[in-house]
Design a protein around this motif. Structure first.
Motif, PDB file in Angstrom:
ATOM      1  N   GLY A  61       0.804  -1.218   0.000  1.00 30.73           N
ATOM      2  CA  GLY A  61       0.000   0.000   0.000  1.00 30.73           C
ATOM      3  C   GLY A  61       0.838   1.270   0.000  1.00 30.73           C
ATOM      4  N   GLU A  62       2.077   1.164   0.429  1.00 33.03           N
ATOM      5  CA  GLU A  62       2.976   2.316   0.498  1.00 33.03           C
ATOM      6  C   GLU A  62       3.787   2.481  -0.787  1.00 33.03           C
ATOM      7  N   SER A  63       3.614   1.556  -1.704  1.00 28.60           N
ATOM      8  CA  SER A  63       4.421   1.535  -2.922  1.00 28.60           C
ATOM      9  C   SER A  63       3.975   2.595  -3.917  1.00 28.60           C
ATOM     10  N   GLU A  64       4.940   3.096  -4.694  1.00 23.74           N
ATOM     11  CA  GLU A  64       4.618   4.039  -5.780  1.00 23.74           C
ATOM     12  C   GLU A  64       4.053   3.286  -6.981  1.00 23.74           C
ATOM     13  N   PHE A  65       4.202   1.969  -6.973  1.00 22.09           N
ATOM     14  CA  PHE A  65       3.781   1.136  -8.110  1.00 22.09           C
ATOM     15  C   PHE A  65       2.348   0.676  -7.867  1.00 22.09           C
ATOM     16  N   ASP A  66       1.417   1.183  -8.671  1.00 24.54           N
ATOM     17  CA  ASP A  66      -0.013   0.917  -8.491  1.00 24.54           C
ATOM     18  C   ASP A  66      -0.367  -0.477  -9.007  1.00 24.54           C
ATOM     19  N   ILE A  67      -0.779  -1.356  -8.084  1.00 20.94           N
ATOM     20  CA  ILE A  67      -1.130  -2.731  -8.470  1.00 20.94           C
ATOM     21  C   ILE A  67      -2.631  -2.977  -8.334  1.00 20.94           C
ATOM     22  N   SER A  68      -3.432  -1.909  -8.360  1.00 17.70           N
ATOM     23  CA  SER A  68      -4.864  -2.051  -8.113  1.00 17.70           C
ATOM     24  C   SER A  68      -5.606  -2.781  -9.235  1.00 17.70           C
ATOM     25  N   SER A  69      -5.062  -2.765 -10.442  1.00 22.28           N
ATOM     26  CA  SER A  69      -5.686  -3.478 -11.564  1.00 22.28           C
ATOM     27  C   SER A  69      -4.630  -3.750 -12.626  1.00 22.28           C
ATOM     28  N   VAL A  70      -4.987  -4.603 -13.571  1.00 21.70           N
ATOM     29  CA  VAL A  70      -4.074  -4.886 -14.688  1.00 21.70           C
ATOM     30  C   VAL A  70      -3.770  -3.587 -15.435  1.00 21.70           C
ATOM     31  N   ALA A  71      -4.786  -2.764 -15.646  1.00 24.66           N
ATOM     32  CA  ALA A  71      -4.591  -1.490 -16.369  1.00 24.66           C
ATOM     33  C   ALA A  71      -3.588  -0.594 -15.652  1.00 24.66           C
ATOM     34  N   SER A  72      -3.680  -0.523 -14.314  1.00 23.40           N
ATOM     35  CA  SER A  72      -2.760   0.344 -13.572  1.00 23.40           C
ATOM     36  C   SER A  72      -1.337  -0.191 -13.627  1.00 23.40           C
ATOM     37  N   ILE A  73      -1.191  -1.510 -13.620  1.00 23.17           N
ATOM     38  CA  ILE A  73       0.146  -2.110 -13.734  1.00 23.17           C
ATOM     39  C   ILE A  73       0.734  -1.808 -15.114  1.00 23.17           C
ATOM     40  N   VAL A  74      -0.068  -1.987 -16.157  1.00 20.91           N
ATOM     41  CA  VAL A  74       0.386  -1.688 -17.526  1.00 20.91           C
ATOM     42  C   VAL A  74       0.817  -0.229 -17.627  1.00 20.91           C
ATOM     43  N   LYS A  75      -0.002   0.686 -17.089  1.00 18.35           N
ATOM     44  CA  LYS A  75       0.317   2.117 -17.156  1.00 18.35           C
ATOM     45  C   LYS A  75       1.624   2.420 -16.425  1.00 18.35           C
ATOM     46  N   ALA A  76       1.793   1.822 -15.243  1.00 17.56           N
ATOM     47  CA  ALA A  76       3.002   2.060 -14.453  1.00 17.56           C
ATOM     48  C   ALA A  76       4.244   1.541 -15.174  1.00 17.56           C
ATOM     49  N   VAL A  77       4.122   0.369 -15.800  1.00 19.33           N
ATOM     50  CA  VAL A  77       5.253  -0.196 -16.533  1.00 19.33           C
ATOM     51  C   VAL A  77       5.569   0.667 -17.753  1.00 19.33           C
ATOM     52  N   GLU A  78       4.537   1.107 -18.473  1.00 18.84           N
ATOM     53  CA  GLU A  78       4.759   1.996 -19.622  1.00 18.84           C
ATOM     54  C   GLU A  78       5.503   3.259 -19.204  1.00 18.84           C
ATOM     55  N   THR A  79       5.138   3.812 -18.042  1.00 22.45           N
ATOM     56  CA  THR A  79       5.800   5.009 -17.524  1.00 22.45           C
ATOM     57  C   THR A  79       7.266   4.723 -17.222  1.00 22.45           C
ATOM     58  N   LEU A  80       7.527   3.605 -16.535  1.00 21.47           N
ATOM     59  CA  LEU A  80       8.915   3.240 -16.191  1.00 21.47           C
ATOM     60  C   LEU A  80       9.756   3.007 -17.447  1.00 21.47           C
ATOM     61  N   VAL A  81       9.176   2.348 -18.436  1.00 20.98           N
ATOM     62  CA  VAL A  81       9.894   2.073 -19.688  1.00 20.98           C
ATOM     63  C   VAL A  81      10.207   3.382 -20.413  1.00 20.98           C
ATOM     64  N   SER A  82       9.232   4.306 -20.464  1.00 19.96           N
ATOM     65  CA  SER A  82       9.457   5.567 -21.164  1.00 19.96           C
ATOM     66  C   SER A  82      10.487   6.439 -20.435  1.00 19.96           C
ATOM     67  N   GLU A  83      10.493   6.375 -19.097  1.00 19.46           N
ATOM     68  CA  GLU A  83      11.470   7.150 -18.322  1.00 19.46           C
ATOM     69  C   GLU A  83      12.891   6.623 -18.553  1.00 19.46           C
ATOM     70  N   GLN A  84      12.983   5.340 -18.824  1.00 26.57           N
ATOM     71  CA  GLN A  84      14.297   4.725 -19.011  1.00 26.57           C
ATOM     72  C   GLN A  84      14.858   4.997 -20.409  1.00 26.57           C
ATOM     73  N   ALA A  85      13.959   5.200 -21.360  1.00 18.75           N
ATOM     74  CA  ALA A  85      14.382   5.360 -22.761  1.00 18.75           C
ATOM     75  C   ALA A  85      15.230   6.603 -22.969  1.00 18.75           C
TER      76      ALA A  85
END
Length: 85
Positions: A61-85
């Motif tokens: 619950g304290e994590s910055e990584f939103d695991i509330s739904s598949v959509a939120s996980i996908v969005k968070a991963v997309e953000t992390l991938v784009s920040e790394q690029a």
């Protein structure tokens, strides 16, 4: 394959489901993924995308990584991938 498709494939593998059974509005609980499965999913996502996921398994619950739904996980991963690029 898009980030969304790759994340959904990882989640489906953890849930032992077909990818078609994983919906964007599904929660991990809906899919039968427990806390251990969640941690394994996070590791798989980190490996797949070569990213570091800001997730504390001891305090999800304290994590910055939103695991509330598949959509939120996908969005968070997309953000992390784009920040790394």
């Amino acid at each position: 394959m898009s980030v969304k498709d790759r994340v959904m494939k990882i989640i489906a593998e953890q849930a032992v489901l077909d990818v078609e059974d994983v919906k964007m509005d599904s929660t991990l609980e809906d899919l039968g993924i427990d806390s251990l499965g969640l941690v394994e999913s996070i590791f798989s996502i980190e490996e797949e995308f070569d990213i570091q996921v800001p997730f504390n398994a001891n305090e999800p619950g304290e994590s910055e990584f939103d695991i509330s739904s598949v959509a939120s996980i996908v969005k968070a991963v997309e953000t992390l991938v784009s920040e790394q690029a």
